[in-house]
Enzyme design. Structure first.
Site, mmCIF file in Angstrom:
data_model
loop_
_atom_site.group_PDB
_atom_site.id
_atom_site.type_symbol
_atom_site.label_atom_id
_atom_site.label_comp_id
_atom_site.label_asym_id
_atom_site.label_seq_id
_atom_site.Cartn_x
_atom_site.Cartn_y
_atom_site.Cartn_z
ATOM 1 N N GLU A 291 -0.277 54.126 -45.162
ATOM 2 C CA GLU A 291 1.117 54.304 -45.576
ATOM 3 C C GLU A 291 1.770 55.094 -44.456
ATOM 4 O O GLU A 291 1.746 56.312 -44.443
ATOM 5 C CB GLU A 291 1.143 55.030 -46.919
ATOM 6 N N GLY B 27 0.768 59.049 -43.024
ATOM 7 C CA GLY B 27 1.205 59.841 -41.873
ATOM 8 C C GLY B 27 1.878 58.968 -40.843
ATOM 9 O O GLY B 27 2.410 57.897 -41.164
ATOM 10 N N SER B 28 1.809 59.432 -39.588
ATOM 11 C CA SER B 28 2.586 58.764 -38.541
ATOM 12 C C SER B 28 1.938 57.450 -38.099
ATOM 13 O O SER B 28 0.732 57.236 -38.287
ATOM 14 C CB SER B 28 2.714 59.686 -37.337
ATOM 15 N N CYS C 62 8.953 59.329 -46.370
ATOM 16 C CA CYS C 62 8.726 58.014 -45.745
ATOM 17 C C CYS C 62 9.802 57.050 -46.191
ATOM 18 O O CYS C 62 10.103 56.080 -45.509
ATOM 19 C CB CYS C 62 7.389 57.454 -46.168
ATOM 20 N N GLY D 292 -2.002 56.683 -37.556
ATOM 21 C CA GLY D 292 -2.488 55.607 -38.427
ATOM 22 C C GLY D 292 -3.197 54.521 -37.634
ATOM 23 O O GLY D 292 -4.234 54.004 -38.052
HETATM 24 C C1 UN1 Z 1 6.260 59.457 -48.961
HETATM 25 O O1 UN1 Z 1 7.282 59.886 -48.443
HETATM 26 O O2 UN1 Z 1 5.186 59.375 -48.320
HETATM 27 O O3 UN1 Z 1 9.480 57.066 -53.215
HETATM 28 C C2 UN1 Z 1 6.151 59.079 -50.380
HETATM 29 C C3 UN1 Z 1 9.565 58.260 -52.947
HETATM 30 C C4 UN1 Z 1 8.450 59.163 -53.441
HETATM 31 C C5 UN1 Z 1 7.232 58.986 -52.593
HETATM 32 C C6 UN1 Z 1 7.453 59.063 -51.122
HETATM 33 N N1 UN1 Z 1 8.152 58.838 -54.806
HETATM 34 O O4 UN1 Z 1 10.486 58.744 -52.314
#
Ligand code: UN1
Length: 515
Positions: free
Chosen positions: A267, A245-246, A301, A250
């Site tokens: 993450e 998350g953010s 992300c 986090g």
């Molecule tokens: C995420 O955005 O938290 O690599 C994970 C990627 C995906 C996972 C992203 N397999 O874009």
């Protein structure tokens, strides 16, 4: 296809109702007597279904049951645990279309991305099956005669997994499948934006657990993030919290878990850049950058948020990229051919619009898009036009992660300068270079190069495979999930020394003669 029709196809198949229990503590908690939340589709703003939220009592019941299950599960040999995970993967194969469609309806991913999400769960189940026979430890030579040393990896306990809306079930699976093979029990707090997906997933996997006759292994606690997240972070019964998350949330979670000396896998945000050099296969680079910036409507992300172009190709590349942005189909993600679906909610639309305002205010030049998109028939959905902004690397907004399709474009002259721009942000998740120049590529991968957890050459910042360890440095949080040796996070290491001699020699030559 409209939502009503899509819902009709899948709700029964996934055993979802108009009102659903969001709490699984070995059985599904009753609906009565609990607050509910409504799940809306970002596609058209319509209500999909209601979900009950956990009380603190529910949470306690989950934790108590999880501890009971752990006592049984930890003693099942790992390869047998792997067989359960394998069967979960097979069960998910049967639901790839239905669960994938629910991902589209509830969080707005395109149909192919929704199915890709389920594929990622299947892949990690396959990976965890293989892993279940490979929890290897080292053997270590002892300095003492007739002594043997080795390391073994043992199950850790019940672990807390807090996931975000953008990968509403794949990221849970990265954690849960490895944790299950490792002998752990999983307590899942999904994003309330993806609660129905979490319920459907929990139903699918628990049917397999029941078939095998094991106690419940995958628990579910839907609830308010602030509440359930805090209960979990402060709970010593959860030795590990895996949070996606953010950055601000986090940090709060990490602080609370650290106070009780627990472990975290974080993450958090990414602010990923792609560098395109003067010697590049343009077709590959354009596809890679467009996919990175636009997939999941910029809500990964790993989304490409910054584009660092060599001055020699700057104008040509930008013109071609602008063409792609102009042509890309925005709209109902259930329709084939649509590449950019809605943002998750109206707040996300506001954030998109605000970030663009700030960028302009800070000296950026909007060269394409940025406004709200009006999709006929879907007026209550949350659509925007992806934005291309020429920017300066020192602008504050360029250093922030806005969860929306905004791509900041910058110019460089030397590869050293490109990497300086590249690393000049607080986040460190993913990165990419597009080049046919070996020296530029190697510089990008050298200690002076990308400071991210993921570094790709001639492929996008987004779309990582599960086989590699996934995560990033700096404010991204340092966690690693899914492949490689990320499994070590989910186990405890024990260093073992065995004396098979007839004496008791001590280490470091210490003497302790008691007679
Ligand atoms: C995420 O955005 O938290 O690599 C994970 C990627 C995906 C996972 C992203 N397999 O874009």
């Amino acid at each position: 296809m409209n939502i009503t029709e899509a819902k009709k196809q899948i709700m029964g198949k996934l055993e979802l109702d108009d009102v659903n229990s969001g709490i699984f503590y070995g059985e599904w908690a009753k609906i009565e007597g609990r607050d509910t939340m409504v799940s809306y589709s970002p596609i058209d703003g319509s209500q999909i279904a209601e979900v009950t939220m956990a009380t603190e009592g529910d949470y306690q019941k989950v934790l108590d049951r999880a501890q009971e299950s752990f006592k049984i599960w930890r003693d099942i040999p790992a390869p047998q645990r792997g067989l359960l995970v394998k069967e979960i993967g097979n069960e998910l194969r049967k639901y790839k279309t239905a669960l994938g469609k629910l991902v589209s309806i509830e969080v707005g991913k395109t149909i192919v991305e929704g199915e890709g999400e389920v594929q990622e769960m299947i892949d990690i189940a396959d990976f965890a099956l293989g892993l279940s026979r490979q929890f290897y430890g080292l053997t270590i030579v002892s300095e003492r005669p007739h002594h043997r040393m080795y390391e073994q990896w043992l199950p850790l306990g019940s672990i807390g997994v807090i996931t975000s809306f953008n990968f509403p079930c794949a990221v849970w699976a990265w954690n849960a499948m490895i944790a299950a093979a490792a002998g752990d029990i999983c307590v899942w707090k999904p994003s309330s934006k993806g609660a129905l997906i979490a319920i459907a997933t929990t139903k699918i996997v628990n049917r397999v657990v029941e078939k095998f006759g094991y106690p419940p292994l995958f628990f579910l606690v839907v609830g308010r993030g602030r509440e359930v997240g805090e209960w979990m972070a402060n709970d010593p019964a959860l030795p590990l919290i895996s949070f996606t998350g953010s950055i601000p949330t986090g940090k709060r979670i990490a602080e609370n878990v650290a106070k009780r000396l627990g472990r975290t896998i974080l993450e958090l945000g990414g602010n990923n850049a792609a560098i395109v050099t003067d010697q590049t296969d343009m077709t590959i680079a354009l596809r890679g950058v467009a996919f990175g910036a636009l997939a999941t409507a910029g809500q990964r992300c790993t989304t490409t948020r910054r584009l660092i172009l060599h001055q020699a190709i700057y104008d040509e590349f930008l013109t071609k990229l602008k063409n792609i942005f102009e042509k890309v189909k925005i709209g109902n993600p259930l329709e084939p051919g649509v590449l950019v679906g809605p943002l998750i909610d109206e707040k996300a639309v506001e954030n998109h619009l605000n970030a663009i305002q700030q960028a302009i205010h800070q000296g950026g030049k909007l060269i394409f898009g940025g406004e709200k998109a009006n999709i006929p028939g879907l007026e209550n959905g949350h659509y925007v036009i992806p934005a291309l902004i020429e920017a300066n690397p020192d602008m504050d907004i360029v250093k922030e992660e806005t969860f929306a399709p905004i791509l900041y474009v910058m110019k460089y002259r030397t590869i050293e300068e490109a990497l300086e721009i590249h690393n000049n942000v607080p986040q460190g998740l993913s990165s990419a270079i597009f080049t046919n120049n070996l020296r530029d590529e190697e510089y990008f991968l050298s200690p002076s190069g990308s400071d991210c957890g993921i570094a790709n050459a001639n492929t996008s910042t987004a779309g990582a495979e599960i086989g590699g360890a996934f995560g990033g440095e700096k404010e991204t949080g340092g966690g690693r999930e899914s492949g490689s040796d990320a499994w070590k996070n989910y186990m405890r290491r024990q260093t073992v020394t065995i004396n098979y001699g007839k004496d008791l020699p001590l280490s470091q030559g210490v003497k302790f003669d008691i007679d």
